[in-house]
Scaffold this active site. Structure first.
Site: not given
Ligand code: ADP
Length: 486
Positions: A467, A165, A157, A286, A292, A238, A180-181, A258, A240-241
């Protein structure tokens, strides 16, 4: 003084490791969400590329950590100036990748470049302390040192700003980066890599590993589990975090997160309703509601509820113009993908079933396959999904409330705590509410607050660490205490 590029010359499609663009064996497609056409095929990195990039970053750290803050500042400042010089092309790239209306993309590039500029300045002010000693024969002091190799995983996003940042702060602090983008927006990341070469960033300080959604977990796991990576900084969901936090436990990494929010946006009866509507529009709509910190739960006090709703509907009809996000003047483009639309539709159906009223919008739109109309819901209650799960889309959900006590209890009844907003002209209420709301950031009579000078981050399950601001730089530094016998 600097090269000026067209958008097309930023379509770098290789991985960026050790200061070079490199091909890997496979690629994955990147789509434009408005046209649904392929922008190109990008290097699909694997776990072994991540291992290699970490090695490179660890090697580069040995020399980068010894550079002076002024040397690092010179690179960051040039990098920032290069971004501004190429503002239009970089903004078009964002719009092509994620459908953000182009005027907002230009805003993002200004915001993103400013992180580099600000970190360049702040790099010089990472002071330690001399500490008053309780011992006649000992002198005490502390210094701040860069934490080491940092791993970063960023979202789609803000494909430019979430990188500057994080990486701006880490690089200013003397760290090196493996990033990793998002699979949806790798080009914006690689464009920054291209500009880093002209800015004079030494090889290995920033490494970028684009990869597909399928390869992502393995690449993420390598970054989290490597003992050579000292910190990981993540922006995203959250769910994935929490995976990354668990994976980082074994190496006791510093984890900066974040994560998602569920921002309350409260309008009290003393507020200037027109002003509250203006800020609600900006805060909610926006980038089609895909940030977020977007208002997720709008609470309006009984006596001003109907006035707020009618003015909000009027503003939505007047100001939101749906269409090709690349065309200036269109303020509403597609959502990132079909999955995002399905989520919005699911929240909407659930709300309507449980008694919410659609005041405006409510169906798919005309800005590409994954477009959804700006929508306003009233009669929303706490049972509905739109009040319990981040919408991340163009639904504004409004709930009426009676008292300050009631609304504070409702606002805090969640495990999320990123942003919050409230509108009031009662000074004592402003202090009370600002202190009581459980969030990391609060807008008081203000709907947009992010800037490089201020600490950005959440409480509860919305994140760890901050951040931006000097606090953001500190996250990438360790404090070393020195005790000298005299
Ligand atoms: P969204 O559903 O909005 O894409 P994510 O948390 O899945 O939110 O994605 C945010 C970032 O985390 C992206 O770069 C995505 O590729 C990465 N991502 C998603 N799953 C994993 C994972 N299991 N391990 C590491 N990075 C991940």
């Amino acid at each position: 003084r600097y090269t000026s590029y067209k958008m097309e010359s930023f379509l770098c499609n290789q991985a960026f490791i050790n200061g070079k663009f490199q091909s890997v064996s496979e690629t994955f497609p990147v789509l434009n969400p408005f046209t649904d056409k392929k922008l190109g095929d990008v290097a699909n990195c694997t776990a072994s590329d991540a291992v290699q990039a970490i090695e490179v970053a660890a090697e580069a750290f040995k020399t980068w950590k010894k550079t002076t803050p002024k040397e690092r500042a010179t690179v960051l400042r040039k990098w920032s100036e290069l971004m501004i010089k190429n503002k239009q092309a970089l903004a078009e790239l964002i719009t092509a990748e994620n459908g953000k209306p182009v005027a907002e993309s230009i805003g993002e590039i200004n915001y993103a470049a400013y992180f580099f500029e600000w970190c360049a300045e702040e790099a010089k002010r990472t002071y330690g302390k001399t500490i008053p000693t309780p011992f006649p024969n000992k002198r005490l002091m502390s210094i701040k040192q860069p934490i080491g190799v940092t791993g970063m995983i960023t979202p789609w996003n803000f494909p430019s700003a979430m990188i500057t940042r994080k990486a701006g702060a880490a690089i200013a602090a003397g760290c090196t980066v493996v990033l990793k983008p998002s699979e949806d927006t790798p080009y914006s990341a690689l464009a920054l890599a291209k500009l880093s070469l002209e800015a004079g960033l030494p090889p290995g300080v920033l490494n970028i590993l684009p990869c597909s959604r399928e390869n992502t977990p393995a690449v993420g796991q390598v970054i989290c589990e490597s003992p050579k990576v000292a910190a990981i900084s993540f922006t995203g969901s959250t769910a994935t975090g929490k995976i990354l936090l668990k994976q980082s436990a074994n190496t006791v990494k510093k984890v900066l997160l974040e994560l998602g929010g569920l921002a309350p946006f409260i309008v009290f009866e003393s507020a200037d309703v027109e002003n509250a509507v203006k800020h609600a529009m900006a805060c909610k709509f926006r980038y089609m509601g895909q940030t977020c910190v977007c208002a997720n739960r709008i609470f309006v006090q009984e006596s001003v509820h109907d006035e707020f709703v009618s003015k909000f509907v009027a503003a939505m009809k007047k100001e939101l113009k749906m269409g090709d996000p690349m065309v200036n003047g269109n303020t509403f483009g597609p959502l990132i993908n079909e999955k995002a639309v399905l989520k919005v539709e699911d929240q909407l159906a659930d709300a309507v079933k449980l008694g919410a009223k659609i005041e405006v919008g409510g169906k798919r739109g005309q800005a590409g396959k994954s477009s959804f109309e700006p929508t306003l819901l009233t009669n929303v209650t706490s049972e509905m999904k739109c009040f319990n799960f981040e919408t991340f889309g163009p639904i504004a959900s409004i709930r009426k409330f009676k008292t300050e006590e009631e609304v504070l209890a409702l606002a805090n009844d969640t495990r999320s705590g990123l942003a919050g907003y409230f509108f009031s002209n009662d000074v004592s209420q402003c202090f009370r509410v600002a202190e009581e709301i459980e969030v990391g950031m609060i807008g008081i009579n203000e709907g947009i607050f992010s800037t490089a000078e201020a600490p950005f981050g959440g409480v509860k399950e919305s994140g760890l660490g901050r951040e931006g601001s000097s606090d953001g730089l500190d996250e990438f530094m360790e404090i070393k205490y020195m005790c000298w016998a005299v």
